[in-house]
Design a protein around this motif. Structure first.
Motif, PDB file in Angstrom:
ATOM      1  N   GLY A  45      54.017  25.475  55.259  1.00  0.00           N
ATOM      2  CA  GLY A  45      55.469  25.368  55.187  1.00  0.00           C
ATOM      3  C   GLY A  45      55.989  24.305  56.133  1.00  0.00           C
ATOM      4  N   PHE A  46      57.088  23.691  55.781  1.00  0.00           N
ATOM      5  CA  PHE A  46      57.680  22.647  56.608  1.00  0.00           C
ATOM      6  C   PHE A  46      57.922  23.147  58.019  1.00  0.00           C
ATOM      7  CE2 PHE A  46      61.388  20.254  58.205  1.00  0.00           C
ATOM      8  CZ  PHE A  46      60.862  18.970  58.152  1.00  0.00           C
ATOM      9  N   GLU A  47      58.332  24.402  58.142  1.00  0.00           N
ATOM     10  CA  GLU A  47      58.583  24.995  59.455  1.00  0.00           C
ATOM     11  C   GLU A  47      57.401  25.819  59.962  1.00  0.00           C
ATOM     12  OE1 GLU A  47      62.314  27.063  59.272  1.00  0.00           O
ATOM     13  OE2 GLU A  47      63.434  25.181  59.279  1.00  0.00           O
ATOM     14  N   HIS A  80      64.314  22.557  52.991  1.00  0.00           N
ATOM     15  CA  HIS A  80      64.810  22.265  54.331  1.00  0.00           C
ATOM     16  C   HIS A  80      65.480  20.902  54.293  1.00  0.00           C
ATOM     17  CE1 HIS A  80      64.874  21.409  58.626  1.00  0.00           C
ATOM     18  NE2 HIS A  80      64.678  22.706  58.819  1.00  0.00           N
ATOM     19  N   PRO A  81      66.664  20.770  54.868  1.00  0.00           N
ATOM     20  CA  PRO A  81      67.378  19.495  54.789  1.00  0.00           C
ATOM     21  C   PRO A  81      66.639  18.326  55.438  1.00  0.00           C
ATOM     22  CG  PRO A  81      68.501  21.015  56.292  1.00  0.00           C
ATOM     23  CD  PRO A  81      67.414  21.780  55.606  1.00  0.00           C
ATOM     24  N   ASP A  82      65.754  18.585  56.380  1.00  0.00           N
ATOM     25  CA  ASP A  82      65.010  17.516  57.047  1.00  0.00           C
ATOM     26  C   ASP A  82      63.665  17.212  56.392  1.00  0.00           C
ATOM     27  OD1 ASP A  82      67.033  17.270  58.944  1.00  0.00           O
ATOM     28  OD2 ASP A  82      66.112  18.770  60.263  1.00  0.00           O
ATOM     29  N   HIS A  87      58.154  19.892  50.693  1.00  0.00           N
ATOM     30  CA  HIS A  87      56.992  20.790  50.725  1.00  0.00           C
ATOM     31  C   HIS A  87      57.363  22.130  50.111  1.00  0.00           C
ATOM     32  CE1 HIS A  87      56.117  17.762  53.786  1.00  0.00           C
ATOM     33  NE2 HIS A  87      54.835  18.015  53.528  1.00  0.00           N
ATOM     34  N   GLU A  88      57.654  22.123  48.808  1.00  0.00           N
ATOM     35  CA  GLU A  88      58.207  23.286  48.114  1.00  0.00           C
ATOM     36  C   GLU A  88      57.272  23.883  47.083  1.00  0.00           C
ATOM     37  OE1 GLU A  88      61.562  21.195  46.549  1.00  0.00           O
ATOM     38  OE2 GLU A  88      62.639  21.230  48.451  1.00  0.00           O
ATOM     39  N   LEU A  89      56.137  23.263  46.862  1.00  0.00           N
ATOM     40  CA  LEU A  89      55.201  23.701  45.828  1.00  0.00           C
ATOM     41  C   LEU A  89      53.958  24.282  46.495  1.00  0.00           C
ATOM     42  CD1 LEU A  89      54.419  21.984  42.545  1.00  0.00           C
ATOM     43  CD2 LEU A  89      52.507  22.642  43.987  1.00  0.00           C
ATOM     44  N   CYS A  90      53.677  25.547  46.225  1.00  0.00           N
ATOM     45  CA  CYS A  90      52.497  26.204  46.797  1.00  0.00           C
ATOM     46  C   CYS A  90      51.296  25.937  45.898  1.00  0.00           C
ATOM     47  CB  CYS A  90      52.735  27.704  46.928  1.00  0.00           C
ATOM     48  SG  CYS A  90      51.335  28.581  47.669  1.00  0.00           S
ATOM     49  N   ALA A  91      50.297  25.269  46.458  1.00  0.00           N
ATOM     50  CA  ALA A  91      49.107  24.913  45.687  1.00  0.00           C
ATOM     51  C   ALA A  91      47.845  25.375  46.403  1.00  0.00           C
ATOM     52  CB  ALA A  91      49.063  23.406  45.470  1.00  0.00           C
ATOM     53  N   VAL A  92      46.824  25.640  45.610  1.00  0.00           N
ATOM     54  CA  VAL A  92      45.507  25.985  46.142  1.00  0.00           C
ATOM     55  C   VAL A  92      44.681  24.699  46.118  1.00  0.00           C
ATOM     56  CG1 VAL A  92      43.464  27.424  45.870  1.00  0.00           C
ATOM     57  CG2 VAL A  92      45.721  28.334  45.259  1.00  0.00           C
ATOM     58  N   MET A  93      44.279  24.260  47.292  1.00  0.00           N
ATOM     59  CA  MET A  93      43.587  22.982  47.416  1.00  0.00           C
ATOM     60  C   MET A  93      42.249  22.983  46.672  1.00  0.00           C
ATOM     61  SD  MET A  93      45.628  21.099  49.200  1.00  0.00           S
ATOM     62  CE  MET A  93      46.869  21.950  48.222  1.00  0.00           C
ATOM     63  N   THR A  94      41.943  21.838  46.069  1.00  0.00           N
ATOM     64  CA  THR A  94      40.639  21.612  45.447  1.00  0.00           C
ATOM     65  C   THR A  94      40.013  20.413  46.140  1.00  0.00           C
ATOM     66  OG1 THR A  94      41.471  20.056  43.785  1.00  0.00           O
ATOM     67  CG2 THR A  94      41.481  22.419  43.195  1.00  0.00           C
TER      68      THR A  94
END
Length: 130
Positions: A21-23, A31-33, A38-45
């Motif tokens: 998360g951004f924070e 988040h305004p800043d 960073h709004e999409l939750c992904a599972v890394m490959t």
């Protein structure tokens, strides 16, 4: 007021090991800043991590100064929306492996991404559907 996920429910946490998360609160909040969204939750490959590194965004190397532990395949991460879209387009245009697009955790992906990506596209890349 709680934020909503792309399915219309309450936004669930994306990951706490490592904390994302951004924070760095575990959630893909708006988040305004946050210019990277960073709004999409992904599972890394492994394929995505390599793809991102090749494009100048090394997500593997730890950066303690940014509270960034470095990622590995299987980690859940609030990903920059633009990078996910870039990976999606690259699989279509450059015929890269489908695993280049990391699966999306719909319940933890912020509804704000629906302005850039259709729900059907997200569902087609949903974690557990691949």
């Amino acid at each position: 007021m709680p934020e909503t996920n792309v399915l219309g429910g309450e936004l669930e946490p994306c990951g706490t090991d490592p904390t994302t998360g951004f924070e760095r609160d575990g959630c893909c909040h708006t988040h305004p800043d946050d210019r990277g969204r960073h709004e999409l939750c992904a599972v890394m490959t492994a394929a995505f991590l390599s793809f991102s590194r090749e494009r100048g965004n090394d997500l593997v190397t730890p950066r303690p100064d940014l509270q960034f532990p470095g990622l590995e395949a299987g980690d859940r991460w609030c990903l920059c929306l633009g990078r996910w879209v870039e990976a999606l387009e690259a699989t279509r245009e450059q015929r890269l492996p489908e695993t280049t697009v990391p699966p999306v955790v719909l319940e933890a992906t912020n509804e704000a991404v629906l302005g850039a990506v259709e729900l059907e596209t997200l569902e087609a890349h949903a974690y557990g559907n691949l």
